[in-house]
Design a protein around this motif. Structure first.
Motif, PDB file in Angstrom:
ATOM      1  N   LYS A  58     -14.107  -9.400   1.127  1.00  8.89           N
ATOM      2  CA  LYS A  58     -13.039  -9.915   0.535  1.00  8.89           C
ATOM      3  C   LYS A  58     -13.917 -10.861  -0.334  1.00  8.89           C
ATOM      4  N   GLN A  59     -14.605 -12.150  -0.244  1.00  2.00           N
ATOM      5  CA  GLN A  59     -15.114 -13.323  -1.913  1.00  2.00           C
ATOM      6  C   GLN A  59     -15.828 -11.573  -2.333  1.00  2.00           C
ATOM      7  N   ALA A  60     -16.484 -11.333  -2.026  1.00  3.76           N
ATOM      8  CA  ALA A  60     -17.344 -10.243  -3.046  1.00  3.76           C
ATOM      9  C   ALA A  60     -16.427  -9.400  -3.778  1.00  3.76           C
ATOM     10  N   VAL A  61     -15.617  -9.082  -3.790  1.00  2.00           N
ATOM     11  CA  VAL A  61     -14.596  -7.631  -3.886  1.00  2.00           C
ATOM     12  C   VAL A  61     -13.894  -8.934  -4.846  1.00  2.00           C
ATOM     13  N   GLU A  62     -13.203 -10.128  -4.329  1.00  2.00           N
ATOM     14  CA  GLU A  62     -12.615 -10.829  -5.581  1.00  2.00           C
ATOM     15  C   GLU A  62     -13.483 -11.297  -6.503  1.00  2.00           C
ATOM     16  N   PRO A  87     -12.418   2.250   2.059  1.00  2.00           N
ATOM     17  CA  PRO A  87     -11.468   2.274   1.451  1.00  2.00           C
ATOM     18  C   PRO A  87     -10.500   1.590   2.741  1.00  2.00           C
ATOM     19  N   GLN A  88     -10.594   2.261   3.610  1.00  2.00           N
ATOM     20  CA  GLN A  88      -9.892   1.484   5.036  1.00  2.00           C
ATOM     21  C   GLN A  88     -10.039  -0.180   4.583  1.00  2.00           C
ATOM     22  N   ALA A  89     -11.111  -0.349   5.271  1.00  2.00           N
ATOM     23  CA  ALA A  89     -11.648  -1.526   5.524  1.00  2.00           C
ATOM     24  C   ALA A  89     -10.974  -2.644   4.385  1.00  2.00           C
ATOM     25  N   LEU A  90     -10.710  -2.007   2.932  1.00  2.00           N
ATOM     26  CA  LEU A  90     -10.265  -3.169   1.608  1.00  2.00           C
ATOM     27  C   LEU A  90      -9.194  -2.405   2.163  1.00  2.00           C
ATOM     28  N   ALA A  91      -8.071  -2.073   2.158  1.00  2.00           N
ATOM     29  CA  ALA A  91      -6.656  -2.308   2.612  1.00  2.00           C
ATOM     30  C   ALA A  91      -6.427  -2.978   3.503  1.00  2.00           C
ATOM     31  N   LEU A 111      -6.984  -5.706  -0.785  1.00  2.00           N
ATOM     32  CA  LEU A 111      -7.813  -5.776  -2.017  1.00  2.00           C
ATOM     33  C   LEU A 111      -7.446  -4.437  -2.636  1.00  2.00           C
ATOM     34  N   ILE A 112      -6.892  -3.359  -2.631  1.00  2.00           N
ATOM     35  CA  ILE A 112      -6.575  -2.040  -3.198  1.00  2.00           C
ATOM     36  C   ILE A 112      -5.475  -2.703  -3.730  1.00  2.00           C
ATOM     37  N   ASP A 113      -5.812  -2.002  -4.908  1.00  2.00           N
ATOM     38  CA  ASP A 113      -4.675  -2.213  -5.938  1.00  2.00           C
ATOM     39  C   ASP A 113      -3.774  -1.170  -6.184  1.00  2.00           C
ATOM     40  N   GLU A 114      -4.712  -0.212  -6.748  1.00  2.00           N
ATOM     41  CA  GLU A 114      -3.733   1.621  -6.516  1.00  2.00           C
ATOM     42  C   GLU A 114      -4.844   2.329  -6.285  1.00  2.00           C
ATOM     43  N   TYR A 115      -4.114   3.713  -6.400  1.00  2.00           N
ATOM     44  CA  TYR A 115      -4.591   4.313  -6.060  1.00  2.00           C
ATOM     45  C   TYR A 115      -4.640   5.175  -6.829  1.00  2.00           C
ATOM     46  N   VAL A 116      -6.035   6.487  -6.628  1.00  2.00           N
ATOM     47  CA  VAL A 116      -6.449   7.715  -7.870  1.00  2.00           C
ATOM     48  C   VAL A 116      -5.828   8.324  -7.178  1.00  2.00           C
ATOM     49  N   PHE A 117      -5.838   9.801  -7.174  1.00  2.00           N
ATOM     50  CA  PHE A 117      -5.254  11.200  -6.451  1.00  2.00           C
ATOM     51  C   PHE A 117      -5.827  12.628  -7.440  1.00  2.00           C
ATOM     52  N   ASP A 118      -7.153  12.962  -7.547  1.00  2.00           N
ATOM     53  CA  ASP A 118      -7.369  13.735  -8.640  1.00  2.00           C
ATOM     54  C   ASP A 118      -7.374  15.250  -7.312  1.00  2.00           C
ATOM     55  N   GLY A 168     -10.622  19.578  -3.837  1.00  2.00           N
ATOM     56  CA  GLY A 168     -10.276  18.369  -4.297  1.00  2.00           C
ATOM     57  C   GLY A 168     -10.644  17.352  -3.600  1.00  2.00           C
ATOM     58  N   THR A 169     -10.828  16.204  -4.945  1.00  2.00           N
ATOM     59  CA  THR A 169     -11.656  14.346  -4.426  1.00  2.00           C
ATOM     60  C   THR A 169     -10.353  13.203  -3.770  1.00  2.00           C
ATOM     61  N   SER A 170     -10.646  12.549  -4.013  1.00  2.00           N
ATOM     62  CA  SER A 170      -9.893  11.254  -3.737  1.00  2.00           C
ATOM     63  C   SER A 170     -10.443   9.784  -4.005  1.00  2.00           C
ATOM     64  N   CYS A 171     -10.311   9.185  -4.408  1.00  2.00           N
ATOM     65  CA  CYS A 171     -10.743   7.563  -4.798  1.00  2.00           C
ATOM     66  C   CYS A 171      -9.975   6.580  -4.447  1.00  2.00           C
ATOM     67  N   THR A 172     -10.283   5.629  -4.326  1.00  2.00           N
ATOM     68  CA  THR A 172      -9.629   4.237  -4.554  1.00  2.00           C
ATOM     69  C   THR A 172     -10.339   3.500  -5.534  1.00  2.00           C
ATOM     70  N   LYS A 173      -9.259   2.659  -6.638  1.00  2.00           N
ATOM     71  CA  LYS A 173      -9.849   1.842  -7.658  1.00  2.00           C
ATOM     72  C   LYS A 173      -8.851   0.768  -7.121  1.00  2.00           C
ATOM     73  N   CYS A 174      -9.594  -0.684  -7.331  1.00  2.00           N
ATOM     74  CA  CYS A 174      -9.525  -1.780  -7.222  1.00  2.00           C
ATOM     75  C   CYS A 174      -9.208  -2.140  -8.290  1.00  2.00           C
ATOM     76  N   ARG A 175      -8.820  -1.950  -9.322  1.00  2.81           N
ATOM     77  CA  ARG A 175      -8.771  -2.467 -10.585  1.00  2.81           C
ATOM     78  C   ARG A 175      -7.650  -2.250 -11.614  1.00  2.81           C
ATOM     79  N   ARG A 176      -7.111  -2.327 -12.315  1.00  5.12           N
ATOM     80  CA  ARG A 176      -5.856  -2.014 -13.158  1.00  5.12           C
ATOM     81  C   ARG A 176      -5.712  -0.673 -13.638  1.00  5.12           C
ATOM     82  N   SER A 177      -5.090  -0.063 -13.488  1.00  4.04           N
ATOM     83  CA  SER A 177      -4.696   1.141 -13.874  1.00  4.04           C
ATOM     84  C   SER A 177      -3.541   1.688 -13.048  1.00  4.04           C
TER      85      SER A 177
END
Length: 322
Positions: free
Chosen positions: A20-24, A42-46, A50-57, A63-72
């Motif tokens: 948690k401290q490292a990702v923050e 991703p499950q541990a971060l959720a 710590l998960i702010d947003e999700y992007v599904f492609d 299909g691929t999926s990724c989890t995004k921890c930043r602003r977007s």
């Protein structure tokens, strides 16, 4: 984190210690997005919020999926590659905080809970709370103080440049509910100064009206007006609670305010004024003094308006002499 791994590839960073401290810490650094994939991480971060947003492609075959921890913005792509935008977690938090302000949970002029407490109560990360507050700051809904945190600003009023508006008109145009509590209403003799400015004989009877003006139940101004009784006789027995004086003069006395000679000066409030405006004694106030005239140029009223210093803004158009 696994203690046996000694390094990562060119597009990865190895984190050690508390996740948690490292990702923050990483989220506070400048840059774009932090992407993670797989299932476990991703499950541990959720679970740690710590998960702010999700992007599904989404693609036609694979299909691929990724989890995004930043602003977007969270977005998905349709079969033709067009982005379909949906509200982000930051947007949701911003709306919820805005709704709480609208409902009076956080009153104007009060400090919001700290970012950590807000994050815990809303089950999101602290960085999400900060981004939501910054969004509300851009909208003018909250303001920050470097030493004291985030505040809900008090509503402000002020006439547009070169435009004469009543307090009621200013409040309504800004979406606020104007209020007026009658503190004093009496008939007395005009002083020499009042008689001189109103163009009446000394000792002529006048109506003095003192009211506490507010917006959405927040006190904004102590409003003192003096009017010749010959003009304002119809207002003596009229209930002026929450009423516009300009409108009452027009509807009850057939008198329309056309222009006003107005001056503004910063002063220190009296103990009584500070208590009425709910400000600390010694806080600055803006005092407006006016003489209002009808279309014939005859003086109609004298005004002494004591505004909270954080609630009034004066605009003027200034021209150079030719």
């Amino acid at each position: 984190m696994l203690g046996t791994l000694r390094g990562g590839d060119w597009n990865a960073e190895l984190l050690r210690g508390d996740v948690k401290q490292a990702v923050e810490r990483l989220k506070q650094e400048p840059g774009d997005c932090l992407f993670v994939g797989g299932v476990t991480l991703p499950q541990a971060l959720a679970d740690l919020a710590l998960i702010d947003e999700y992007v599904f492609d989404v693609q036609p075959v694979s299909g691929t999926s990724c989890t995004k921890c930043r602003r977007s913005r969270m977005q998905s792509r349709d079969w033709y590659g067009e982005a379909v935008k949906t509200p982000t977690i930051t947007t949701r938090v911003s709306r919820e905080l805005g709704t709480a302000i609208n409902h009076g949970i956080y009153q104007p002029g009060t400090r919001l809970p700290g970012e950590r407490l807000l994050a815990e109560s809303m089950h999101v990360s602290r960085s999400t709370i900060r981004m939501a507050l910054e969004d509300l700051e851009r909208q003018g809904r909250v303001a920050r103080s470097p030493q004291r945190g985030w505040f809900v600003p008090s509503p402000t009023v002020g006439e547009p440049p070169s435009t004469l508006e009543s307090f009621t008109e200013m409040a309504r145009q800004r979406g606020h509910t104007p209020t007026a509590e009658v503190l004093e209403k009496s008939v007395r003799s005009a002083t020499l100064d009042e008689a001189n400015r109103l163009g009446i004989a000394p000792g002529t009877e006048v109506l003095e009206l003192v009211r506490l003006r507010g917006m959405n139940s927040t006190p904004i101004c102590v409003d003192r007006n003096v009017l010749p009784l010959a003009i304002a006789q119809a207002l003596v027995d009229l209930d002026l609670t929450d009423a516009s004086l300009y409108e009452s003069l027009q509807t009850q006395c057939s008198v329309s305010i056309f222009r006003s000679a107005y001056s503004v000066q910063a002063e220190t409030p009296t103990a009584e004024q500070a208590a009425l405006l709910r400000i600390p004694q010694g806080s600055p106030v803006l005092v407006g003094r006016e003489i209002a005239y009808d279309r014939t140029g005859a003086p109609v009223l004298l005004g002494l308006n004591t505004y909270r210093g954080d609630a009034y803004r004066f605009h003027a158009d200034l021209y150079r002499a030719e």
